[in-house]
Design an enzyme around this catalytic site. Structure first.
Site, mmCIF file in Angstrom:
data_model
loop_
_atom_site.group_PDB
_atom_site.id
_atom_site.type_symbol
_atom_site.label_atom_id
_atom_site.label_comp_id
_atom_site.label_asym_id
_atom_site.label_seq_id
_atom_site.Cartn_x
_atom_site.Cartn_y
_atom_site.Cartn_z
ATOM 1 N N THR A 1 28.117 2.691 53.148
ATOM 2 C CA THR A 1 28.168 1.586 53.649
ATOM 3 C C THR A 1 29.381 0.946 54.232
ATOM 4 O OG1 THR A 1 26.526 1.185 50.992
ATOM 5 C CG2 THR A 1 27.645 -0.497 52.172
ATOM 6 N N LYS B 1 34.821 -3.662 47.414
ATOM 7 C CA LYS B 1 34.875 -3.735 49.096
ATOM 8 C C LYS B 1 33.470 -4.011 50.143
ATOM 9 C CE LYS B 1 32.929 0.963 51.185
ATOM 10 N NZ LYS B 1 31.700 0.830 51.261
ATOM 11 N N LYS C 1 21.765 -3.391 54.380
ATOM 12 C CA LYS C 1 22.484 -3.369 52.923
ATOM 13 C C LYS C 1 23.400 -4.220 52.498
ATOM 14 C CE LYS C 1 24.142 -0.898 49.553
ATOM 15 N NZ LYS C 1 25.073 0.354 49.272
#
Length: 294
Positions: A98, A241, A173
């Site tokens: 990701t 993150k 995502k």
């Protein structure tokens, strides 16, 4: 495509299971990760160890990466000893980390100049999905490249969708992570409420997980909360993150995301407590602490 030589870079919580499925499917798998001991189980299954990213790039027909952060992705792909400068012409690269949609497009352009096919293909489903090969895989890139590697992706996931051009997988995502961020707060609050009300939370789950409140997090992570299991299926540090990338992308599009920002602030409190290596379900512990002090 069948039985290509596959390079796999990054064998963490999810990568190890994903690479294992490829070995089980009969592919020759070359592995590299920063800590060799983390690849030991794969080596025992028949994977071949490579000392550097460059070696993997030079010897593979398809290269899959599953690492931690965008800066890792950038180094692995665009560095002097990285994939783009050393992969064979016609090679397929699949970044399943990701990461940043902007970086995904940068890698795609650099790869195209070298006659390499690059796809961004982040996943969802956590350690359970990786173990069961039931991951959702969200792909960005050219349709021809997607079609060519679909048989490989099918060894790791069951819901595999080409979302659009380069970067579209990463944008998708981000949609996934935004939905999870607010949902996780609701799941934790629901379990705490059940406990405070004197209910058996396991019995409560039986009633609510198949109704309108149902979600992957409710069915898979709430039971871990109840058991006091906060080991990572997905690390808090990696979720933070992801949320940072999502907020940056949303702000670039002038999108207001209050739920996402609240979730990030709560997880940052866990990070300050030193809990960033726990699973995302550890948010339950933070909210329980607050419940005891209000």
């Amino acid at each position: 495509m069948t039985k290509e030589k596959i390079g796999f870079i990054g064998t963490g919580v999810m990568g190890q299971s994903m690479a294992g499925h490829l070995i089980d499917a009969g592919y020759e798998v070359l592995v590299y990760t920063r800590t060799k001991t983390r690849a030991q189980a794969l080596l025992e299954k028949g994977a071949k160890w490579k000392e550097t990213v460059r070696e993997v790039a030079e010897q593979s027909d398809v290269i899959i990466t599953m690492v931690g952060y965008p800066h890792d992705v950038k180094e692995i792909y665009l560095g002097k000893d990285g994939i783009i400068h050393n992969a064979k012409k016609g090679c397929y690269t699949i970044d399943m980390t990701t990461s940043s949609p902007i970086l995904a497009r940068e890698i795609y352009q650099a790869a195209k100049e070298k006659h390499i096919h690059a796809l961004d293909a982040p996943v969802s489903g956590g350690d359970i999905g990786a173990q069961k090969a039931t991951l959702a895989i969200m792909v960005g890139g050219d349709s021809e490249a997607f079609s060519a590697v679909t048989p490989i992706l099918e060894k790791m996931g069951t819901n595999i969708v080409l979302q659009g051009s380069a970067g579209a997988g990463q944008h998708t995502k981000m949609c996934n992570q935004i939905a999870i961020a607010s949902n996780m707060m609701g799941v934790c609050e629901a379990i705490l409420y059940a406990e405070k009300a004197g209910l058996d939370p396991n019995t409560v789950l039986k009633s609510i997980e198949t109704g309108a409140a149902g979600s992957w997090s409710l069915s898979n992570l709430a039971p871990r909360m109840i058991k006091g299991d906060f080991e990572p299926g997905f690390y808090i540090k990696h979720f933070l993150k992801d949320m940072k990338i999502a907020i940056e992308s949303a702000e670039e599009m002038e999108l207001y995301t209050p739920g996402l920002k609240l979730a990030k602030s709560l997880y940052e409190q866990l990070e300050k407590q030193g809990d960033d290596n726990k699973g995302t379900q550890a948010l339950y512990t933070l909210l329980k602490q607050h419940a005891l002090t209000v």
